[in-house]
Design a protein around this motif. Structure first.
Motif, PDB file in Angstrom:
ATOM      1  N   LEU A 106       0.827  -1.199   0.000  1.00  8.40           N
ATOM      2  CA  LEU A 106       0.000   0.000   0.000  1.00  8.40           C
ATOM      3  C   LEU A 106       0.867   1.256   0.000  1.00  8.40           C
ATOM      4  O   LEU A 106       0.600   2.205  -0.756  1.00  8.40           O
ATOM      5  N   ARG A 107       1.923   1.273   0.796  1.00  7.28           N
ATOM      6  CA  ARG A 107       2.822   2.425   0.818  1.00  7.28           C
ATOM      7  C   ARG A 107       3.493   2.626  -0.542  1.00  7.28           C
ATOM      8  O   ARG A 107       3.598   3.757  -1.031  1.00  7.28           O
ATOM      9  N   GLU A 108       3.928   1.531  -1.165  1.00  2.94           N
ATOM     10  CA  GLU A 108       4.545   1.621  -2.498  1.00  2.94           C
ATOM     11  C   GLU A 108       3.554   2.173  -3.519  1.00  2.94           C
ATOM     12  O   GLU A 108       3.905   3.033  -4.332  1.00  2.94           O
ATOM     13  N   GLN A 109       2.333   1.676  -3.488  1.00  4.42           N
ATOM     14  CA  GLN A 109       1.324   2.126  -4.442  1.00  4.42           C
ATOM     15  C   GLN A 109       0.972   3.591  -4.206  1.00  4.42           C
ATOM     16  O   GLN A 109       0.764   4.344  -5.162  1.00  4.42           O
ATOM     17  N   GLN A 110       0.909   4.014  -2.948  1.00  7.28           N
ATOM     18  CA  GLN A 110       0.620   5.418  -2.666  1.00  7.28           C
ATOM     19  C   GLN A 110       1.734   6.318  -3.181  1.00  7.28           C
ATOM     20  O   GLN A 110       1.471   7.408  -3.701  1.00  7.28           O
ATOM     21  N   ALA A 111       2.977   5.869  -3.065  1.00 10.07           N
ATOM     22  CA  ALA A 111       4.099   6.653  -3.595  1.00 10.07           C
ATOM     23  C   ALA A 111       3.996   6.758  -5.118  1.00 10.07           C
ATOM     24  O   ALA A 111       4.203   7.839  -5.689  1.00 10.07           O
ATOM     25  N   LYS A 112       3.664   5.654  -5.783  1.00  9.33           N
ATOM     26  CA  LYS A 112       3.489   5.679  -7.239  1.00  9.33           C
ATOM     27  C   LYS A 112       2.330   6.597  -7.631  1.00  9.33           C
ATOM     28  O   LYS A 112       2.414   7.332  -8.618  1.00  9.33           O
ATOM     29  N   ASN A 113       1.257   6.545  -6.850  1.00  5.96           N
ATOM     30  CA  ASN A 113       0.101   7.397  -7.132  1.00  5.96           C
ATOM     31  C   ASN A 113       0.453   8.871  -6.972  1.00  5.96           C
ATOM     32  O   ASN A 113      -0.021   9.713  -7.746  1.00  5.96           O
ATOM     33  N   ASP A 114       1.275   9.196  -5.972  1.00  2.00           N
ATOM     34  CA  ASP A 114       1.690  10.584  -5.771  1.00  2.00           C
ATOM     35  C   ASP A 114       2.509  11.081  -6.958  1.00  2.00           C
ATOM     36  O   ASP A 114       2.323  12.212  -7.423  1.00  2.00           O
ATOM     37  N   VAL A 115       3.408  10.237  -7.456  1.00  2.00           N
ATOM     38  CA  VAL A 115       4.210  10.613  -8.626  1.00  2.00           C
ATOM     39  C   VAL A 115       3.313  10.817  -9.837  1.00  2.00           C
ATOM     40  O   VAL A 115       3.448  11.796 -10.584  1.00  2.00           O
TER      41      VAL A 115
END
Length: 91
Positions: free
Chosen positions: A36-45
């Motif tokens: 979830l943290r990885e996906q949120q970082a990708k979503n922010d980018v």
């Protein structure tokens, strides 16, 4: 009485094992939180990129300055009777 105690302890051990090692156990939850943290970082980018592209589209719709800037920088176009001078700083 002793049989009931042994049965309850066995059930408690089974529930506890399911909590730690089962399908919805602690290890899986920790792994899913990391994903979830990885996906949120990708979503922010991606959101930052989308915002930048949206601003660029808005600029292109509103005025010709952005079109002229794009034509000059990306396509190397010049206005009629314009002289192109390139300055290269010393190294």
């Amino acid at each position: 009485m002793r049989l009931i105690t042994v049965a309850l302890v066995a059930l408690l051990a089974l529930v506890h094992a399911e909590l730690w090692f089962g399908k919805g156990g602690v290890g899986r939850v920790v792994g899913l939180q990391a994903q979830l943290r990885e996906q949120q970082a990708k979503n922010d980018v991606a959101q930052t990129r989308n915002d930048r592209l949206s601003a660029e589209v808005r600029d292109l719709k509103e005025g010709l300055e952005m079109v002229e800037e794009k034509a000059r920088s990306e396509l190397g176009m010049l206005k009629p009777d314009e002289i192109y001078v390139q300055y290269a700083p010393r190294r």
